[in-house]
Every structure is written in structure tokens, then in C-alpha cells.
Design a protein around this motif. Structure first.
Motif, mmCIF file in Angstrom:
data_model
loop_
_atom_site.group_PDB
_atom_site.id
_atom_site.type_symbol
_atom_site.label_atom_id
_atom_site.label_comp_id
_atom_site.label_asym_id
_atom_site.label_seq_id
_atom_site.Cartn_x
_atom_site.Cartn_y
_atom_site.Cartn_z
ATOM 1 N N THR A 6 30.590 68.966 90.293
ATOM 2 C CA THR A 6 29.320 69.690 90.346
ATOM 3 C C THR A 6 28.135 68.845 89.889
ATOM 4 O O THR A 6 26.988 69.256 90.066
ATOM 5 N N LYS A 7 28.394 67.673 89.326
ATOM 6 C CA LYS A 7 27.324 66.785 88.869
ATOM 7 C C LYS A 7 26.352 66.526 90.017
ATOM 8 O O LYS A 7 26.753 66.337 91.143
ATOM 9 N N ASP A 8 25.075 66.537 89.736
ATOM 10 C CA ASP A 8 24.001 66.309 90.698
ATOM 11 C C ASP A 8 23.723 67.511 91.603
ATOM 12 O O ASP A 8 23.027 67.382 92.609
ATOM 13 N N PHE A 21 10.272 70.730 99.175
ATOM 14 C CA PHE A 21 10.959 71.255 97.998
ATOM 15 C C PHE A 21 10.724 70.347 96.798
ATOM 16 O O PHE A 21 10.701 69.128 96.924
ATOM 17 N N THR A 22 10.574 70.970 95.620
ATOM 18 C CA THR A 22 10.432 70.266 94.357
ATOM 19 C C THR A 22 11.588 70.676 93.456
ATOM 20 O O THR A 22 11.801 71.875 93.222
ATOM 21 N N GLU A 23 12.316 69.699 92.948
ATOM 22 C CA GLU A 23 13.462 69.991 92.092
ATOM 23 C C GLU A 23 13.010 70.546 90.745
ATOM 24 O O GLU A 23 12.011 70.105 90.178
ATOM 25 N N ILE A 24 13.762 71.512 90.237
ATOM 26 C CA ILE A 24 13.538 72.069 88.906
ATOM 27 C C ILE A 24 14.572 71.411 87.995
ATOM 28 O O ILE A 24 15.770 71.557 88.201
ATOM 29 N N GLU A 25 14.084 70.679 87.000
ATOM 30 C CA GLU A 25 14.965 69.858 86.175
ATOM 31 C C GLU A 25 15.785 70.658 85.166
ATOM 32 O O GLU A 25 15.440 71.776 84.812
ATOM 33 N N HIS A 26 16.818 70.020 84.689
ATOM 34 C CA HIS A 26 17.677 70.480 83.591
ATOM 35 C C HIS A 26 18.492 71.732 83.926
ATOM 36 O O HIS A 26 18.734 72.579 83.062
ATOM 37 N N LEU A 27 18.943 71.829 85.167
ATOM 38 C CA LEU A 27 19.808 72.933 85.586
ATOM 39 C C LEU A 27 21.173 72.778 84.925
ATOM 40 O O LEU A 27 21.753 71.691 84.926
ATOM 41 N N PHE A 64 20.364 81.676 87.121
ATOM 42 C CA PHE A 64 20.489 80.234 86.918
ATOM 43 C C PHE A 64 20.168 79.908 85.469
ATOM 44 O O PHE A 64 19.162 80.369 84.933
ATOM 45 N N LYS A 65 21.002 79.092 84.829
ATOM 46 C CA LYS A 65 20.797 78.734 83.429
ATOM 47 C C LYS A 65 20.237 77.316 83.344
ATOM 48 O O LYS A 65 20.699 76.415 84.040
ATOM 49 N N PHE A 66 19.228 77.136 82.464
ATOM 50 C CA PHE A 66 18.549 75.856 82.293
ATOM 51 C C PHE A 66 18.502 75.453 80.824
ATOM 52 O O PHE A 66 18.407 76.318 79.942
ATOM 53 N N LEU A 67 18.501 74.147 80.599
ATOM 54 C CA LEU A 67 18.181 73.608 79.286
ATOM 55 C C LEU A 67 16.672 73.756 79.124
ATOM 56 O O LEU A 67 15.906 73.378 80.006
ATOM 57 N N ASN A 76 10.396 72.620 83.296
ATOM 58 C CA ASN A 76 11.111 73.681 84.005
ATOM 59 C C ASN A 76 10.702 75.083 83.550
ATOM 60 O O ASN A 76 10.510 75.973 84.375
ATOM 61 N N TYR A 77 10.552 75.287 82.245
ATOM 62 C CA TYR A 77 10.195 76.614 81.750
ATOM 63 C C TYR A 77 8.816 77.036 82.236
ATOM 64 O O TYR A 77 8.621 78.159 82.717
ATOM 65 N N ARG A 78 7.847 76.128 82.183
ATOM 66 C CA ARG A 78 6.481 76.464 82.624
ATOM 67 C C ARG A 78 6.422 76.696 84.121
ATOM 68 O O ARG A 78 5.714 77.595 84.590
#
Length: 140
Positions: A6-8, A21-27, A64-67, A76-78
Motif C-alpha cells: 500500500t506504500k505510495d 489533481f493535487t495530492e493531499i499529503e500525509h495520508l 480517510f485518516k491523516f497525520l 493537509n488539515y488547512r
């Protein structure tokens, strides 16, 4: 047959139709994608067993859970809170390392997860689906 790590795996969003598309980090976690159709009872008085046909699918909300990261305007939070505050349907895309994609439209709702001693801060972005999930296969 080789397994797939599941990495990446990524979650991205598209702010405008036709945009990129823009990636949302720390998934950290991706929910199950898809759903089972409800069973519609079509049993008649002449039937000797219950009979069903497939009904519509309830895909439910996707969580979806994020750091947690709230350091910059692109954190990511903002980003996800901004999408929530805008109150508009956004296009999202989950992409796995082999190139398989799941694209859908949804409203987003963000909530902080519980905090504990010696644990990482996380938050959950729940997606209320407004479309079916379109699956794209990897290109060779």
C-alpha cells in the motif's frame, strides 16, 4: 502473481472541473471503496424460497485518516478544512501504486481524532459521496 504494497497510495483533489489533481499529503488510511447492493425482496406467494434482486448500492461515507499538519496554507488539515468550509462538491481520486484509480465527487467533513499520551496527532476527513466511484485500470 505478485502482491502489492500500500506504500505510495495517494488521495488527491481537483479544485475546479477541468483542473489538475493535487495530492493531499500525509495520508495514513484509506477506507473500503465500493459497496454491496441492497437486496430487494421479490418473493411471491407461489415461491418456495425467498427471492431477491439487486437494488441500489449504498456506498456510505468514506473516512480517510491523516497525520495532522497545520503549519502552512498548503498543509493537509488547512486544505481539507478549506474544502469543508467552502461547502462545495469536490472531485477526489485515490490512486494505488500500480496506477489503479478510484475517482468520486463528495462533500468533505473534517474532525480531529482523539488524542492520547505518546501518540501521533491525526484527523479524519469523511467524504459524503455525491457520485458513483469511477475505477480506472493501470496503463501498461
Amino acid at each position: 502473481m505478485a502482491g502489492l504494497l500500500t506504500k505510495d497510495t495517494t488521495l488527491s483533489y481537483k479544485a475546479t472541473s477541468g483542473g489538475s489533481f493535487t495530492e493531499i499529503e500525509h495520508l495514513m488510511e484509506v477506507p473500503e471503496l465500493g459497496g454491496d447492493p441492497e437486496k430487494v425482496d421479490v418473493t411471491t406467494l407461489a415461491s418456495s424460497v425467498k427471492q431477491y434482486i439487486p437494488g441500489i448500492r449504498d456506498l456510505g461515507d468514506l473516512a480517510f485518516k491523516f497525520l495532522y499538519d497545520n503549519e502552512t496554507s498548503g498543509s493537509n488539515y488547512r486544505v481539507l478544512r478549506g474544502l469543508q468550509d467552502a461547502g462545495k462538491v469536490v472531485t477526489f481520486k485515490v490512486e494505488y501504486p500500480d496506477g489503479t484509480g478510484h475517482e468520486f465527487d463528495a462533500y468533505v467533513n473534517v474532525k480531529m481524532d482523539s488524542a492520547a499520551v505518546n501518540a501521533a496527532m491525526t484527523f479524519t476527513a469523511s467524504m459524503s459521496l455525491q457520485s458513483d466511484i469511477t475505477v480506472t485500470n493501470p496503463t501498461p
